[in-house]
Design an enzyme around this catalytic site. Structure first.
Site, short mmCIF file in Angstrom:
data_model
loop_
_atom_site.label_atom_id
_atom_site.label_comp_id
_atom_site.label_asym_id
_atom_site.label_seq_id
_atom_site.Cartn_x
_atom_site.Cartn_y
_atom_site.Cartn_z
N TYR A 41 42.12 -20.27 12.17
CA TYR A 41 41.64 -18.95 11.79
C TYR A 41 42.59 -17.92 12.37
O TYR A 41 43.80 -18.16 12.43
CB TYR A 41 40.18 -18.78 12.26
CG TYR A 41 39.46 -17.69 11.51
CD1 TYR A 41 39.42 -17.67 10.11
CD2 TYR A 41 38.82 -16.67 12.20
CE1 TYR A 41 38.77 -16.67 9.43
CE2 TYR A 41 38.15 -15.66 11.52
CZ TYR A 41 38.14 -15.66 10.14
OH TYR A 41 37.50 -14.66 9.46
N LYS A 96 27.41 -35.40 -10.43
CA LYS A 96 28.76 -35.37 -11.01
C LYS A 96 29.79 -35.18 -9.90
O LYS A 96 30.84 -35.84 -9.90
CB LYS A 96 28.85 -34.22 -12.01
CG LYS A 96 29.90 -34.39 -13.07
CD LYS A 96 29.43 -35.38 -14.12
CE LYS A 96 30.39 -35.50 -15.26
NZ LYS A 96 29.86 -36.33 -16.34
#
Length: 392
Positions: A41, A96
């Site tokens: 970060y 899926k």
């Protein structure tokens, strides 16, 4: 009412498996100290952001975009359940995504949209597309699904693939190519009748025509589609212009007399007396779920080869044989599109895996055949380069 008040549903193993959802997000790096935090970060991340801003193609190297697909639905045509809405569609979209990961090693995010207007869906997907390397459209009703896919392909430079259309078509064409080979024929020798002119029926028909099928007629609820038939929408009118060279009219029963192949992509039932009128060495792909248009026990009385959409019969036509491998190949090639040639390449590679083991109960590989993704994805990536849509 709290979620726990529905805990009695867990007596059903399907509910127990779905509790809490089937997906999660995990990091690919460990951040265990201040140094790691400063790299993952701020301030380290700023250097990566600046590099991507200056050289946009670096986003595929330094983010997860190059291996991330959005699984997009509006919940309007979910499995055999119909228009059940976006939230009720989420378990299917999660499933899926699970299959994308398990079979293709691809990360994906279910995106269920609370809108059904074509313009709204297109604009929403276009606006979120920078986050993704590909778009898999799922369970969107016809005929809207055709326009949505067309417009997204025109506007985006990443693969857009409507699996209900093209996944079904790829696996069906592969199976039919092998069924023809088993009976001493080629696709060009076959007269095919397709039951159903929805997303799958239209895509299967177009791919079979691209693959050189002899002739093919498509039937909807009003009978055979032919040029000049009243009331055809634009999609069916286009289909009429490229299919049914024999000019057949009337019912599907009329068309099946003497036909070599039946492909079922609807919920309609075909009587045994009609099946009996098909040509010798016929091929039946009855893919309605859970009840095939022709029960396999009946089909086997008359056909040399029988396939269904069910896992409890041989020769299952299952989209999982196509979409993970197609996206794997397209993503590895950093393709800007999935072309018709790439879909045919996928079908041919899938068919070729059967090889010398070809038999009446083995015209298509198993969904758990570990050869499928490497072979099909390599064929798709190679074709992407031949078609000039690859960036890697």
């Amino acid at each position: 009412m709290t979620t726990d008040s529905h805990s009695h549903l867990d007596a059903d193993p399907a509910f127990a498996l779905h509790r809490g959802g089937k997906l999660g997000v995990r990091p690919t790096v460990d951040v265990v100290d201040h140094e790691g935090l400063a790299l993952a970060y701020t301030p380290g991340v700023a250097r990566v952001c600046s590099a991507i801003a200056e050289t946009p193609e670096l986003v595929g190297t330094y983010t997860w975009k190059s291996n991330l697909v959005a699984v997009v639905t509006d919940g309007s045509a979910v499995l055999g359940l119909g228009d059940i809405g976006p939230e009720a569609a989420l378990p299917v979209m999660e499933g899926k995504s699970l299959l994308f990961k398990q079979f293709g090693g691809i990360d994906s995010v279910p995106v269920a949209l609370d809108c059904t207007d074509v313009d709204d869906i297109v604009e929403t997907v276009v606006r979120m597309a920078p986050s993704f390397g590909g778009i898999n459209l799922e369970d969107i009703s016809a005929p809207r699904c055709f326009e949505i896919e067309k417009r997204l392909r025109e506007r985006l430079d990443i693969p857009v693939f409507h699996d209900d259309q093209h996944g079904t078509a790829i696996v069906t064409v592969a199976a039919l190519r092998n069924a023809a080979r088993l009976t001493g024929r080629t696709l060009g020798d076959l007269r095919v009748v397709v039951s159903g002119a929805g997303a799958a029926g239209v895509a299967v028909t177009k791919m079979l025509l691209d693959g050189g099928v002899g002739d093919i007629a498509v039937a909807d609820s009003k009978g055979i589609i032919y040029a000049g038939r009243e009331g055809l929408n634009p999609v069916k009118a286009e289909l009429a212009a490229i299919s049914n060279r024999a000019g057949l009219q009337g019912s599907i029963e009329t068309a099946l007399a003497g036909a070599d192949v039946f492909i079922g992509l609807s919920a309609g039932e075909v009587p045994e007396s009609v099946v009996a009128t098909m040509a010798p060495d016929s091929i039946i792909c009855a893919m309605a779920n859970p009840t095939p248009e022709i029960h396999p026990d009946v089909a086997r009385k008359y056909a040399s080869v029988v396939a269904t959409g069910r896992s409890d019969f041989p020769n299952q036509i299952n989209n999982v044989l196509a979409f993970p491998a197609v996206f794997r190949g397209a993503l590895e090639a950093r393709a800007t599109d999935i072309t018709e040639n790439m879909k045919l390449a996928a079908a041919n590679a899938l068919a070729d895996l059967v090889g010398d083991d070809l038999a009446a109960d083995y015209i298509i590989p198993s969904t758990f055949d570990e050869r499928v993704v490497p072979a099909v994805s390599a064929a798709v990536a190679e074709q992407a380069r031949k078609d000039g849509v690859a960036r890697a």
